[in-house]
Design a protein around this motif. Sequence first.
Motif, PDB file in Angstrom:
ATOM      1  N   GLN A   1       6.202   4.268  69.254  1.00  0.00           N
ATOM      2  CA  GLN A   1       7.174   3.816  70.244  1.00  0.00           C
ATOM      3  C   GLN A   1       7.022   2.310  70.348  1.00  0.00           C
ATOM      4  N   GLU A   2       7.850   1.702  71.194  1.00  0.00           N
ATOM      5  CA  GLU A   2       7.700   0.251  71.381  1.00  0.00           C
ATOM      6  C   GLU A   2       7.853  -0.058  72.859  1.00  0.00           C
ATOM      7  N   ASN A   3       6.847  -0.732  73.416  1.00  0.00           N
ATOM      8  CA  ASN A   3       6.855  -1.109  74.821  1.00  0.00           C
ATOM      9  C   ASN A   3       5.850  -2.228  75.051  1.00  0.00           C
ATOM     10  N   ALA A   4       5.897  -2.797  76.257  1.00  0.00           N
ATOM     11  CA  ALA A   4       4.990  -3.900  76.581  1.00  0.00           C
ATOM     12  C   ALA A   4       3.652  -3.362  77.091  1.00  0.00           C
ATOM     13  N   VAL A   5       2.684  -4.273  77.209  1.00  0.00           N
ATOM     14  CA  VAL A   5       1.326  -3.878  77.611  1.00  0.00           C
ATOM     15  C   VAL A   5       1.344  -3.111  78.935  1.00  0.00           C
ATOM     16  N   MET A   6       2.099  -3.654  79.898  1.00  0.00           N
ATOM     17  CA  MET A   6       2.148  -3.016  81.228  1.00  0.00           C
ATOM     18  C   MET A   6       2.557  -1.548  81.099  1.00  0.00           C
ATOM     19  N   THR A   7       3.579  -1.293  80.293  1.00  0.00           N
ATOM     20  CA  THR A   7       4.107   0.074  80.174  1.00  0.00           C
ATOM     21  C   THR A   7       3.127   0.957  79.391  1.00  0.00           C
ATOM     22  N   ILE A   8       2.486   0.374  78.377  1.00  0.00           N
ATOM     23  CA  ILE A   8       1.499   1.140  77.604  1.00  0.00           C
ATOM     24  C   ILE A   8       0.375   1.602  78.544  1.00  0.00           C
ATOM     25  N   LEU A   9      -0.053   0.668  79.426  1.00  0.00           N
ATOM     26  CA  LEU A   9      -1.125   1.017  80.372  1.00  0.00           C
ATOM     27  C   LEU A   9      -0.646   2.019  81.417  1.00  0.00           C
ATOM     28  N   SER A  10       0.606   1.842  81.864  1.00  0.00           N
ATOM     29  CA  SER A  10       1.080   2.650  83.000  1.00  0.00           C
ATOM     30  C   SER A  10       1.042   4.143  82.684  1.00  0.00           C
ATOM     31  N   ALA A  11       1.178   4.497  81.395  1.00  0.00           N
ATOM     32  CA  ALA A  11       1.167   5.926  81.047  1.00  0.00           C
ATOM     33  C   ALA A  11       0.032   6.240  80.075  1.00  0.00           C
ATOM     34  N   SER A  12      -0.958   5.362  80.018  1.00  0.00           N
ATOM     35  CA  SER A  12      -2.127   5.559  79.136  1.00  0.00           C
ATOM     36  C   SER A  12      -1.701   5.949  77.716  1.00  0.00           C
ATOM     37  N   LEU A  13      -0.708   5.253  77.172  1.00  0.00           N
ATOM     38  CA  LEU A  13      -0.202   5.617  75.836  1.00  0.00           C
ATOM     39  C   LEU A  13      -1.271   5.443  74.760  1.00  0.00           C
ATOM     40  N   TYR A  14      -2.286   4.613  75.049  1.00  0.00           N
ATOM     41  CA  TYR A  14      -3.366   4.387  74.068  1.00  0.00           C
ATOM     42  C   TYR A  14      -4.115   5.683  73.747  1.00  0.00           C
ATOM     43  N   GLN A  15      -3.943   6.704  74.599  1.00  0.00           N
ATOM     44  CA  GLN A  15      -4.628   7.979  74.315  1.00  0.00           C
ATOM     45  C   GLN A  15      -4.063   8.651  73.063  1.00  0.00           C
ATOM     46  N   SER A  16      -2.759   8.432  72.790  1.00  0.00           N
ATOM     47  CA  SER A  16      -2.180   9.056  71.592  1.00  0.00           C
ATOM     48  C   SER A  16      -1.820   8.027  70.523  1.00  0.00           C
ATOM     49  N   GLN A  17      -1.786   6.753  70.893  1.00  0.00           N
ATOM     50  CA  GLN A  17      -1.350   5.700  69.965  1.00  0.00           C
ATOM     51  C   GLN A  17      -2.550   4.831  69.598  1.00  0.00           C
ATOM     52  N   LYS A  18      -3.002   4.982  68.365  1.00  0.00           N
ATOM     53  CA  LYS A  18      -4.219   4.250  67.974  1.00  0.00           C
ATOM     54  C   LYS A  18      -3.886   2.803  67.621  1.00  0.00           C
ATOM     55  N   HIS A  19      -2.698   2.557  67.044  1.00  0.00           N
ATOM     56  CA  HIS A  19      -2.391   1.233  66.488  1.00  0.00           C
ATOM     57  C   HIS A  19      -1.324   0.509  67.303  1.00  0.00           C
ATOM     58  N   VAL A  20      -1.540  -0.798  67.455  1.00  0.00           N
ATOM     59  CA  VAL A  20      -0.496  -1.619  68.082  1.00  0.00           C
ATOM     60  C   VAL A  20      -0.348  -2.908  67.280  1.00  0.00           C
ATOM     61  N   THR A  21       0.894  -3.333  67.082  1.00  0.00           N
ATOM     62  CA  THR A  21       1.181  -4.601  66.389  1.00  0.00           C
ATOM     63  C   THR A  21       1.852  -5.539  67.370  1.00  0.00           C
ATOM     64  N   LEU A  22       1.260  -6.714  67.568  1.00  0.00           N
ATOM     65  CA  LEU A  22       1.785  -7.634  68.582  1.00  0.00           C
ATOM     66  C   LEU A  22       2.933  -8.469  68.007  1.00  0.00           C
ATOM     67  N   ASP A  23       4.052  -7.820  67.781  1.00  0.00           N
ATOM     68  CA  ASP A  23       5.194  -8.541  67.194  1.00  0.00           C
ATOM     69  C   ASP A  23       6.148  -9.080  68.269  1.00  0.00           C
ATOM     70  N   GLY A  24       6.113  -8.515  69.471  1.00  0.00           N
ATOM     71  CA  GLY A  24       6.954  -9.004  70.587  1.00  0.00           C
ATOM     72  C   GLY A  24       8.427  -9.079  70.236  1.00  0.00           C
ATOM     73  N   HIS A  25       8.954  -8.005  69.613  1.00  0.00           N
ATOM     74  CA  HIS A  25      10.332  -8.083  69.091  1.00  0.00           C
ATOM     75  C   HIS A  25      11.399  -8.227  70.178  1.00  0.00           C
ATOM     76  N   VAL A  26      11.130  -7.693  71.354  1.00  0.00           N
ATOM     77  CA  VAL A  26      12.120  -7.827  72.448  1.00  0.00           C
ATOM     78  C   VAL A  26      11.374  -8.189  73.726  1.00  0.00           C
ATOM     79  N   TYR A  27      11.961  -9.123  74.482  1.00  0.00           N
ATOM     80  CA  TYR A  27      11.418  -9.437  75.802  1.00  0.00           C
ATOM     81  C   TYR A  27      12.199  -8.559  76.791  1.00  0.00           C
TER      82      TYR A  27
END
Length: 338
Positions: A212-238
């Motif tokens: 999926q694609e979301n910002a840090v705040m949103t990733i934290l808000s639903a603990s997405l790191y539990q299922s998503q091991k990889h993140v690429t800091l491309d910042g494609h959309v603000y």
Amino acid sequence: MKVAYAMRAVLCTAMLSAFASFPAQAEKIIRYAHFHPAKMEMSNHAAAVAFKEHVEKKTNGSLKVQIYPAGQLGTAQQIMEGLRLGSVQYATVHEGGISSIYKNFNIFGMPFVFDSHAHAYKVLDGEFGKALGDDFLKKTGIRLEGFADNGLRHFTNSKRPIKTPEDLKGLKIRVQPSPVFIEMINAFGASPTAIDWSETPTALAQGTADGQENAVMTILSASLYQSQKHVTLDGHVYGQFAYLVNDRFYKGLTPVEKAALDEGSQIAIKIHRDIARELDMSAKEVLSSKGMTVTELTPAEIDRFRAVAQPPVRKYLETSVSKEWTDKLIKAAEAARH
Ligand code: MLT
């Protein structure tokens, strides 16, 4: 004696019904919806609490704010309908939800249109933001009190590190239900699947989508790191959150109440922006501390993501959303660079 007693009873009843027709000044309730958990480290919630405190204090309680966090009042689309009808008086909603009733908001899905937070604030707080807000009010009956960050959106996934646009090929990526995000994922050669935010954490945990694609705040808000091991800091959309109020409700307020609501919105937006920006700036540390493998990109590598995504999305916006508003956004972003 009995007659006097009966007379008194009749009088009391008459007085009570007279009072009943002059009710005490009714307090006005603001049902305030947002999508983050009710925790003070969450931008939406900290902002909502500050709004409530300010508005209730400034109006001596004539306006009461009831906060409904974590999507308790429904999906983003339902909240937008509620705001339009007036069953929800106030909400902070992201661009995908807003574009379900006002398609011009899709323009914020344009990849890499802003260079920095300060650049975005200049555009959104200036003439462009005001003109968009006026058009939005005319078409929806909802006032736009201001914009705050939904942060810099980054790709996360459960399969592999993403270093180039080609690495996205073949991955099933969840997007917010918004045609422009679908267009962007198609441009990367990945497979988009539109899922409402409320169902996204489960969809990722169950493997319905790889990423999926979301910002840090949103990733934290639903603990997405539990299922998503990889993140690429491309910042494609603000990403955007807009602060919205039902206009009929707003027009029914006294001048003091209107001023309190407007000030409360600005206080909330500042708090929201500060928290989201701070997290965006410390994305690497925050996400690694949650166990994610963080891939950073050089400016030249980011240019490759831009080259793949921007032209087709721009074309889509111009032909299927609004050429006028796409041009206005690009022009305002260009002017704000100087
Ligand atoms: C989404 O991807 O649906 C939104 O960004 C979620 C949110 O910020 O609440």
